[in-house]
Design an enzyme around this catalytic site. Structure first.
Site, PDB file in Angstrom:
ATOM      1  N   GLU A   1      -0.346  -3.874  -8.057  1.00  0.00           N
ATOM      2  CA  GLU A   1       0.668  -3.088  -8.240  1.00  0.00           C
ATOM      3  C   GLU A   1       0.765  -2.044  -9.254  1.00  0.00           C
ATOM      4  OE1 GLU A   1       5.585  -4.341  -8.704  1.00  0.00           O
ATOM      5  OE2 GLU A   1       4.085  -5.587  -9.472  1.00  0.00           O
TER       6      GLU A   1
ATOM      7  N   LYS B   1       8.870  -1.704  -2.034  1.00  0.00           N
ATOM      8  CA  LYS B   1       9.372  -2.948  -2.560  1.00  0.00           C
ATOM      9  C   LYS B   1      10.960  -3.259  -2.244  1.00  0.00           C
ATOM     10  CE  LYS B   1       8.822  -5.552  -6.761  1.00  0.00           C
ATOM     11  NZ  LYS B   1       8.445  -5.614  -8.577  1.00  0.00           N
TER      12      LYS B   1
ATOM     13  N   CYS C   1       5.022  -8.226  -5.467  1.00  0.00           N
ATOM     14  CA  CYS C   1       5.101  -9.001  -6.711  1.00  0.00           C
ATOM     15  C   CYS C   1       6.392  -9.793  -6.373  1.00  0.00           C
ATOM     16  CB  CYS C   1       5.268  -7.996  -7.684  1.00  0.00           C
ATOM     17  SG  CYS C   1       5.199  -8.834  -9.220  1.00  0.00           S
TER      18      CYS C   1
END
Length: 268
Positions: free
Chosen positions: A53, A120, A154
């Site tokens: 990331e 995300k 994540c």
């Protein structure tokens, strides 16, 4: 509504992966790209390369100063490597979208020059990510050699509804900057996502410390559809190449078709 009684169509070719776990230079995209140039130089005969990331900057809230255009220097760099490797290259970077918003965006660079992306969805509020970035609003699935590959980033890992499979996913990818103090959560949640989705999971985390003195333990890993570990990297700084078996995935889904009893749902 989907007919959940229908069998999934499995891939019929194996998929070759390279997972890149390494340290990142804080707020220094050029240094990080040069570092990854060296790491990618020896990769051969793969279909997909996964980077961490925010791999050009570290996990940063300096979106105003670090954001690149949607097709900026890092996107072009990724496409060049993808073409050279004959493989997809993926990882997330800080991007300024056309609407002016800032996104933690996973780029999916294909060797044919096509560039896809996933933004995300779940922004890490304990690090104030939600104050600096705009969340994505859709899941994305990419087709690769007959495999349905779904990328997540994540903090998305903590949310099982978003991670659940409405798309016949064969491989879930998590690209991450997951801190060492919560490594136990990482190591427990990843097998759960593999088991509940009846799919492989590849997760790439970084190592080292960032500019805020946050430590990252790595623990990048590959899990099969039963949540069993095929790879756990510990804190090694290295590139790991593995192959995912298509026949093994298809055989398991035939023996244990739990997806047929899953709840159908739509994400709002």
């Amino acid at each position: 509504m989907r007919d959940l009684t229908l069998p999934r169509v499995p891939p019929n070719e194996d998929l070759r992966l390279a997972l890149v776990q390494t340290t990142l230079a804080w707020h220094d995209p050029q240094t990080n790209r040069e570092h990854f140039d060296e790491l990618l130089a020896d990769i051969q005969n793969v279909d997909l390369v996964v980077l961490p990331e925010m791999f050009t900057t570290g996990f940063s809230m300096a979106s105003l100063s670090l954001a690149e255009p949607e097709v900026g220097i890092t996107a072009e760099w990724m496409l060049a490597h993808a073409a050279r490797l004959g493989a997809v290259l993926t990882g997330s970077v800080i991007v300024r979208a056309e609407d002016g918003s800032h996104r933690n965006r996973l780029l999916w660079a294909q060797p044919d020059g096509e560039l896809g992306h996933y933004d995300k969805r779940h922004l890490f509020r304990m690090g104030n990510e939600h104050e600096h970035y705009t969340p994505g609003d859709r899941q994305v699935t990419f087709a690769l050699k007959g495999w349905q590959v779904r990328p997540l980033i994540c903090y998305d890992l903590r949310f099982p509804v978003w991670s659940r499979d409405p798309h016949n996913t064969d491989l879930l990818i998590y690209t991450a900057s997951w801190p060492a103090p919560r490594r136990q959560h990482w190591n427990r949640l990843l097998p759960a996502r593999a088991i509940e989705n009846l799919c492989y999971v590849a997760a790439v985390n970084r190592i080292g410390a960032d500019g805020n003195d946050v430590l990252y333990s790595g623990d990048s890993q590959l899990l099969d559809f039963q949540g069993d570990s095929l790879l756990c990297t510990g804190s090694a700084d290295a590139v790991f190449q593995l192959t995912l078996g298509a026949k093994e995935l298809a055989a398991y889904r035939t023996r244990f078709p739990a997806y047929r009893d899953a709840d159908d749902f739509q994400l709002g």
